[in-house]
Design a protein around this motif. Structure first.
Motif, PDB file in Angstrom:
ATOM      1  N   LYS A 188      -8.831 -10.480 -45.312  1.00 48.59           N
ATOM      2  CA  LYS A 188      -7.672  -9.637 -45.029  1.00 48.59           C
ATOM      3  C   LYS A 188      -8.026  -8.240 -44.559  1.00 48.59           C
ATOM      4  N   PHE A 203       0.997  -8.718 -46.496  1.00 47.42           N
ATOM      5  CA  PHE A 203       0.240  -9.786 -45.849  1.00 47.42           C
ATOM      6  C   PHE A 203       1.146 -10.769 -45.091  1.00 47.42           C
ATOM      7  N   PHE A 204       2.473 -10.600 -45.180  1.00 50.04           N
ATOM      8  CA  PHE A 204       3.402 -11.543 -44.579  1.00 50.04           C
ATOM      9  C   PHE A 204       3.829 -11.086 -43.191  1.00 50.04           C
ATOM     10  N   THR A 205       4.233 -12.050 -42.366  1.00 52.35           N
ATOM     11  CA  THR A 205       4.760 -11.721 -41.046  1.00 52.35           C
ATOM     12  C   THR A 205       6.116 -11.045 -41.202  1.00 52.35           C
ATOM     13  N   ARG A 233      -0.175 -15.675 -42.030  1.00 49.73           N
ATOM     14  CA  ARG A 233      -0.318 -14.421 -42.749  1.00 49.73           C
ATOM     15  C   ARG A 233      -0.876 -13.370 -41.795  1.00 49.73           C
ATOM     16  N   ARG A 240      -2.792 -12.410 -36.803  1.00 46.71           N
ATOM     17  CA  ARG A 240      -2.298 -13.476 -37.679  1.00 46.71           C
ATOM     18  C   ARG A 240      -3.391 -14.501 -37.940  1.00 46.71           C
ATOM     19  N   THR A 264      -6.035 -17.525 -51.481  1.00 40.81           N
ATOM     20  CA  THR A 264      -5.719 -17.689 -50.053  1.00 40.81           C
ATOM     21  C   THR A 264      -6.970 -18.121 -49.327  1.00 40.81           C
TER      22      THR A 264
END
Length: 776
Positions: A188, A203-205, A233, A240, A264
């Motif tokens: 990440k 971390f989300f769209t 993510r 992404r 993850t």
């Protein structure tokens, strides 16, 4: 004398104090005796003045040995030198010290062994001076548990820090990040300093954030304890990646939620590989409607995602209630060619089809399924398998499976992946099946069209039944009675009596009139080809079978099949016809798939079938199956009153077809046609009149009566019947010559009026002995 100044109230208070003191003393003595901790009473110099039983038990000394012993003797030698200093400091500043003061303390037994302890100190003043109560607790087990916990914690931390393929971190109940490992930093791109304390929604769209997906995942994990998903993510740089995520709720001993453990994994490469496979598969599926090529494309595509030794496609057959199984790319394992049948109940493919859920079997055969459900796989050495349903538009159409020679080759994840591919395969298989049905229907319609075109162009295509005789009316009444039923009709009669016309009339008045009327003349087709004509054949069924052919029985499905000259059916073919009628099912030559047929049969013959049965030339069971409702077509010689009607009908029909305008049929010609016995019946009459229309060039019909066959037998008057025809033709020519005023050639000559060539008319004048005086 005693002092009596105390009041009763003061005395009661004193007695209460004495009781409390006595109670406290007893409680202390009992606690001292039964305490789980060792208790020492030591003076300011460190000498032990009292010890409880637990002290003897814990240190190995008797009470007598410990009384008067310096408490320093219970301290390990490596700490003993500094202990008096610690005691002097404590005496200078006496205070209570609770257990668990984070001191790493140890004690020494009589045998010299050491053990970890926790010590509570409490100073007490007495009449003889201050003393210290020391409570000593053995914490060996506690320290061991703490050490084990610390060791495991270090081990876990080491594992978490060394795992670079997984982002593993903890969230508080609100979703804020509490821990961070090296794998999380790699995947990440955030360091621990940058991310700790922030909310994991970063971390989300944006699409997921807009629909409140982070909060929904926390809610689901709290309810279900653990959830998994795959989705996009976002990294720190905004790029992404396709992530596999598991989220597990953590609870304390009371069951209260204290946070979440989150794992993850970056599956972007696998996602791209899967998408490439799906694209390849979709391309193959869209470009091929041939089932065999389709299966090969499916096998090649899923092999890139799920290794297997063989793959199968099982399609549900509503007609039989079982599954037709085909191997995908089975040449490598020498799988049987063609289609196998397995039951829905008792097979893993059937279970996937029926329940619409993947079935994963780590070992074959499996006790949950009878041997016959997997024999086609175990016979090839397969030891494990995975099956997923094929569902198209909400309807299960079958199942797809993979199998391996290794045990335990497939997991639930393989089932999920196969299920994704299966959704594409289901669409393609349905399209291929639809295309195959359309191709078969197209072939059927094409052959039906060819057949109907041939029917239209037949020499004998009657538009209607013509006549009003008593015999004909009786036949029509029979037709009216049987037509609405599905009963088999056997039409008997001489050649040319219009048996086919009667069959068509039955079909037109039946409930099947909107479907096809299919005719097959059993006498017109060689015996070796008759079976193919009736039942059809697959491509390559025999030499010369270069394409699939739809048989007449299949063409007539839901319509009527007319078997003309049924008496000419070969004996070896008759039981197959009977079976098709009784079971309403056929198979094409070279095929292995049953085809349902629903036909009404009308048969016709000019032979005596009863006599043929007696002479073993026709099967009795088929004869009785045909003779459900017999109809007899009367010969034309018994329908004399219908001949004028038929003559006018055929002359009008053929003259219209040829673009001619024939208005008159001379009486002498009509009389001659009525008197003629017509051994060929209606067919002979129509052929003769068609020829007459061809020869006629004017408005008056010219009939070549001399061309009728002259019978040798005489009629009742003793005159040859043919002489009447000669006379009728002679009179007809004489009238034409008279109307043309003797002129033979030219546009207005007799030849033109009769539709004859000039030379032909001259030949007839000479042959019939017509003199000029007869018409001038």
């Amino acid at each position: 004398m005693s002092h009596v100044s105390d009041s009763p109230e003061t005395g009661a208070a004193a007695r209460a104090r004495e009781y409390r003191a006595e109670f406290a003393r007893l409680a202390l003595e009992n606690h001292f005796a039964i305490s789980p901790d060792a208790i020492f009473v030591s003076d300011a110099t460190g000498l032990i003045r009292e010890a409880n039983p637990r002290a003897s038990e814990l240190f190995g000394y008797t009470r007598e040995e410990m009384i008067g012993m310096s408490i320093d003797a219970l301290v390990p030698e490596r700490f003993r030198e500094r202990h008096p200093t610690h005691r002097e400091n404590y005496n200078a500043h006496p205070r209570s010290r609770a257990m668990g003061a984070a001191l790493n303390l140890f004690a020494r037994r009589k045998d010299g062994s050491e053990f970890p302890v926790d010590i509570m100190l409490r100073p007490i003043g007495t009449a003889s001076g201050p003393v210290v109560l020391s409570f000593v607790r053995d914490v060996t087990e506690q320290r061991a548990a703490q050490e084990e916990l610390r060791r495991k914690d270090l081990q876990l931390r080491s594992i978490l820090e060394s795992v670079h393929d997984y982002a593993i971190y903890m969230l508080d109940p609100e979703g804020c990040i509490m821990t961070w490992n090296a794998g999380a930093e790699r995947i990440k791109q955030y360091t621990a300093d940058e991310i700790l304390g922030l909310h994991f929604s970063r971390f989300f769209t944006q699409e997921d954030i807009d629909r409140n997906r982070p909060a929904e995942l926390l809610r689901l994990a709290a309810v279900r304890e653990r959830i998994e998903e795959e989705s996009w993510r976002v990294r720190k740089d905004g790029s992404r990646f396709w992530a596999y995520v598991s989220l597990t709720a953590m609870r304390d001993s009371a069951g209260q939620l204290i946070g979440f453990a989150k794992v993850t994994r970056d599956f972007t490469d696998r996602k791209r590989a899967e998408e490439a496979v799906m694209l390849q598969l979709s391309s193959a599926l869209m470009s091929s409607v041939d089932i065999r090529k389709l299966l090969e494309a499916v096998s090649a595509s899923i092999r890139e995602v799920t290794p297997h030794d063989c793959a199968t496609l099982s399609l549900y057959d509503p007609a039989t209630g079982d599954l037709g199984v085909q191997f995908l790319g089975g040449e490598e394992i020498n799988a049987p060619r063609g289609e196998l049948r397995v039951p829905v109940e008792g097979s893993p493919a059937g279970s996937a089809f029926r329940n619409r859920e993947p079935v994963v079997l780590p070992r074959l055969p499996d006790p949950a399924y009878p041997a016959q459900g997997v024999t086609h796989l175990t016979s090839l050495g397969m030891a494990s398998g995975c099956w997923v349903p094929l569902v198209h538009r909400g309807e299960a159409i079958g199942a797809m499976g993979v199998a391996s020679r290794m045990e335990g080759a497939y997991s639930a994840r393989d089932g999920e992946m196969l299920a994704q591919i299966a959704s594409q395969v289901a669409v393609a298989v349905n399209n291929a099946m639809t295309f195959r049905r359309m191709a078969e229907l197209r072939d059927r319609l094409r052959q039906e069209k060819q057949y109907l075109e041939a029917e239209i162009n037949l020499e004998h295509s009657y538009e209607d039944i013509v006549g009003d005789s008593a015999g004909l009316r009786q036949v029509l009444q029979q037709i009216e009675t049987v037509a609405p039923t599905d009963a088999t009709v056997l039409i008997q009669g001489e050649t040319g009596t219009g048996k086919e016309l009667l069959a068509r009339a039955i079909h037109r008045q039946s409930p099947r009139r909107e479907r096809t009327f299919v005719k097959l003349n059993c006498a017109a087709i060689p015996a070796g080809l008759l079976e193919s004509e009736l039942f059809g054949h697959e491509k390559g069924a025999f030499t010369g079978a270069i394409a699939r052919k739809i048989g007449r029985l299949e063409l007539a499905h839901e319509g009527t099949l007319f078997l003309d000259e049924v008496g000419e059916l070969p004996l070896d073919l008759q039981p197959k016809i009977l079976r098709a009628l009784q079971e309403r099912e056929i198979e094409r030559l070279g095929g292995n798939r049953p085809i349902s047929v629903n036909v009404r049969l009308i048969a016709a013959t000019n032979r005596d079938l009863a006599r043929m049965v007696a002479e073993k030339q026709f099967r009795s069971d088929l004869y009785y199956r045909l003779k459900v409702f017999p109809v007899f077509a009367p010969p034309l010689r018994e329908r004399g009153g219908d001949i004028p009607i038929l003559v006018r009908h055929f002359v009008t029909m053929h003259s219209r077809r040829m673009g001619k305008n024939i208005e008159t049929i001379p009486n002498e010609i009509m009389d001659a046609l009525v008197r003629w016995k017509w051994p060929g019946n209606i067919r002979e009459l129509e052929n003769f009149l068609e020829r007459a229309v061809i020869l006629t060039r004017g408005p008056v019909l010219h009939a070549p009566l001399v061309e009728l066959e002259m019978e040798e037998d005489e009629d009742e008057d003793g005159a040859p019947e043919g002489s009447t025809l000669h006379e009728a033709e002679r009179d007809h020519i004489v009238r034409a010559l008279r109307d043309a005023k003797g002129q033979i050639g030219g546009p207005d000559g007799a030849a033109a009026r009769l539709g004859l060539k000039r030379t032909t008319l001259n030949s007839k004048i000479k042959k019939l002995g017509i003199a000029r005086s007869d018409y001038m």
